[in-house]
Motif scaffolding. Structure first.
Motif, mmCIF file in Angstrom:
data_model
loop_
_atom_site.group_PDB
_atom_site.id
_atom_site.type_symbol
_atom_site.label_atom_id
_atom_site.label_comp_id
_atom_site.label_asym_id
_atom_site.label_seq_id
_atom_site.Cartn_x
_atom_site.Cartn_y
_atom_site.Cartn_z
ATOM 1 N N SER A 112 28.823 13.895 30.826
ATOM 2 C CA SER A 112 30.199 13.847 31.312
ATOM 3 C C SER A 112 31.171 14.194 30.183
ATOM 4 C CB SER A 112 30.497 12.459 31.894
ATOM 5 O OG SER A 112 31.740 12.429 32.540
ATOM 6 N N TYR A 113 30.915 13.667 28.981
ATOM 7 C CA TYR A 113 31.747 14.026 27.821
ATOM 8 C C TYR A 113 31.603 15.518 27.509
ATOM 9 C CZ TYR A 113 32.949 9.225 26.502
ATOM 10 O OH TYR A 113 33.452 7.951 26.476
ATOM 11 N N ASP A 114 30.369 16.030 27.539
ATOM 12 C CA ASP A 114 30.116 17.439 27.216
ATOM 13 C C ASP A 114 30.822 18.398 28.160
ATOM 14 O OD1 ASP A 114 28.516 17.016 24.998
ATOM 15 O OD2 ASP A 114 26.629 17.134 26.117
ATOM 16 N N THR A 115 31.009 17.988 29.398
ATOM 17 C CA THR A 115 31.599 18.879 30.401
ATOM 18 C C THR A 115 33.073 18.587 30.656
ATOM 19 O OG1 THR A 115 30.875 17.425 32.187
ATOM 20 C CG2 THR A 115 29.367 19.217 31.553
ATOM 21 N N SER A 116 33.698 17.798 29.794
ATOM 22 C CA SER A 116 35.074 17.361 30.037
ATOM 23 C C SER A 116 36.071 18.520 30.126
ATOM 24 C CB SER A 116 35.524 16.370 28.969
ATOM 25 O OG SER A 116 35.560 16.986 27.697
ATOM 26 N N LYS A 117 35.787 19.624 29.480
ATOM 27 C CA LYS A 117 36.714 20.754 29.567
ATOM 28 C C LYS A 117 36.850 21.250 31.003
ATOM 29 C CE LYS A 117 38.013 25.073 27.392
ATOM 30 N NZ LYS A 117 39.226 24.803 26.675
ATOM 31 N N GLY A 118 35.827 21.061 31.801
ATOM 32 C CA GLY A 118 35.857 21.508 33.186
ATOM 33 C C GLY A 118 36.506 20.533 34.148
ATOM 34 N N TRP A 119 36.658 19.263 33.766
ATOM 35 C CA TRP A 119 37.193 18.295 34.726
ATOM 36 C C TRP A 119 38.358 17.460 34.206
ATOM 37 C CZ3 TRP A 119 37.151 13.312 33.126
ATOM 38 C CH2 TRP A 119 36.215 12.949 32.153
ATOM 39 N N ALA A 120 38.460 17.274 32.903
ATOM 40 C CA ALA A 120 39.502 16.394 32.358
ATOM 41 C C ALA A 120 40.835 17.130 32.224
ATOM 42 C CB ALA A 120 39.078 15.866 30.990
ATOM 43 N N GLU A 121 41.896 16.345 32.253
ATOM 44 C CA GLU A 121 43.222 16.914 32.027
ATOM 45 C C GLU A 121 43.237 17.566 30.641
ATOM 46 O OE1 GLU A 121 47.807 15.389 31.996
ATOM 47 O OE2 GLU A 121 46.416 14.512 33.442
ATOM 48 N N PRO A 122 43.788 18.753 30.511
ATOM 49 C CA PRO A 122 43.766 19.466 29.226
ATOM 50 C C PRO A 122 44.502 18.706 28.124
ATOM 51 C CG PRO A 122 44.543 20.891 31.001
ATOM 52 C CD PRO A 122 44.459 19.510 31.558
ATOM 53 N N ASN A 123 44.154 19.022 26.900
ATOM 54 C CA ASN A 123 44.843 18.446 25.751
ATOM 55 C C ASN A 123 46.269 18.992 25.671
ATOM 56 O OD1 ASN A 123 42.787 16.849 24.548
ATOM 57 N ND2 ASN A 123 41.814 18.691 23.766
ATOM 58 N N ALA A 124 47.128 18.188 25.085
ATOM 59 C CA ALA A 124 48.508 18.632 24.833
ATOM 60 C C ALA A 124 48.488 19.683 23.725
ATOM 61 C CB ALA A 124 49.366 17.443 24.419
ATOM 62 N N ALA A 125 49.504 20.519 23.708
ATOM 63 C CA ALA A 125 49.593 21.577 22.687
ATOM 64 C C ALA A 125 49.525 20.997 21.277
ATOM 65 C CB ALA A 125 50.886 22.378 22.876
ATOM 66 N N LYS A 126 50.172 19.850 21.057
ATOM 67 C CA LYS A 126 50.157 19.203 19.739
ATOM 68 C C LYS A 126 48.731 18.784 19.352
ATOM 69 C CE LYS A 126 52.333 15.369 17.278
ATOM 70 N NZ LYS A 126 53.254 14.237 17.388
ATOM 71 N N THR A 127 47.990 18.294 20.331
ATOM 72 C CA THR A 127 46.606 17.872 20.080
ATOM 73 C C THR A 127 45.726 19.081 19.770
ATOM 74 O OG1 THR A 127 46.890 15.998 21.567
ATOM 75 C CG2 THR A 127 44.627 16.630 21.057
ATOM 76 N N ILE A 128 45.912 20.150 20.506
ATOM 77 C CA ILE A 128 45.138 21.377 20.269
ATOM 78 C C ILE A 128 45.392 21.883 18.855
ATOM 79 C CG2 ILE A 128 44.816 23.788 20.967
ATOM 80 C CD1 ILE A 128 45.593 22.838 23.840
ATOM 81 N N LYS A 129 46.650 21.867 18.444
ATOM 82 C CA LYS A 129 46.997 22.336 17.106
ATOM 83 C C LYS A 129 46.360 21.443 16.041
ATOM 84 C CE LYS A 129 50.848 23.595 14.185
ATOM 85 N NZ LYS A 129 52.291 23.672 14.006
#
Length: 184
Positions: A132-149
């Protein structure tokens, strides 16, 4: 003239006694035990900021924003498995867990230790939570721009991999004694 019937319940009694060995055993799956107490360090500063157990709770249920911090959306990796919300996980339960449950029945009828029979099933569930953690990009709310940076990439619930690697299982008895444990 009467009919005498003699019934032999020995086999049932043995089976019943062995099933009682399972009664009272529970499995726990998640960030538990010593793993929950380990600290997560801030990758930038190296400072301890939060325990892995608390981090898992914040990620699972989210956190409202404050003046200094943006909100963190709920990303229920554990509940997705526990509540059987995802077709792939439901399929894994049916196809993957069924052999473990058959093994529990088989092992307990042969008199093997109940916790040894239940532990593989709990380990399988721990692996589903990591999935579930490994596939979170497909189901979880995306990271905020600040977090991505800050992270340098966009994959929810993943930064160092420590949260996912902290997922484990325990089989405990009625008194809370750990009878079996592992990573799955």
């Amino acid at each position: 003239m009467g009919v005498k019937v003699k019934a032999d319940f020995t086999g049932f009694d043995i089976f019943s006694t062995r099933l009682k060995a399972i009664d009272g055993l529970k499995s726990r799956v998640g960030i538990i035990g010593q793993d929950a107490l380990e600290m997560r360090r801030d990758p930038e500063t190296g400072e301890d900021v939060i325990t892995m157990g608390l981090l898992a709770v914040v990620q699972e249920y989210g956190r409202p924003g404050t003046v200094d911090q943006p909100p963190i959306p709920a990303r229920p990796a554990l509940r997705r498995v526990a509540l059987d919300e995802v077709p792939a996980i439901r399929r894994a339960y049916i196809e993957g867990l069924a052999p473990y449950l058959r093994a529990v029945k088989r092992k307990t009828t042969r008199g093997e230790a109940a916790q040894q029979a239940i532990a593989p099933a709990a380990g399988f569930l721990a692996r589903l939570v990591r999935y579930s953690y490994d596939t979170s990009k497909g189901w979880a709310e995306p990271n905020a721009a600040k977090t991505i940076k800050k992270k340098g990439f966009d994959f929810p619930l993943t930064e160092t991999g420590k949260l996912k690697s902290s997922v484990s299982f325990q089989v405990v008895d009625r008194t809370g004694n750990v009878r079996a444990q592992g990573k799955g």
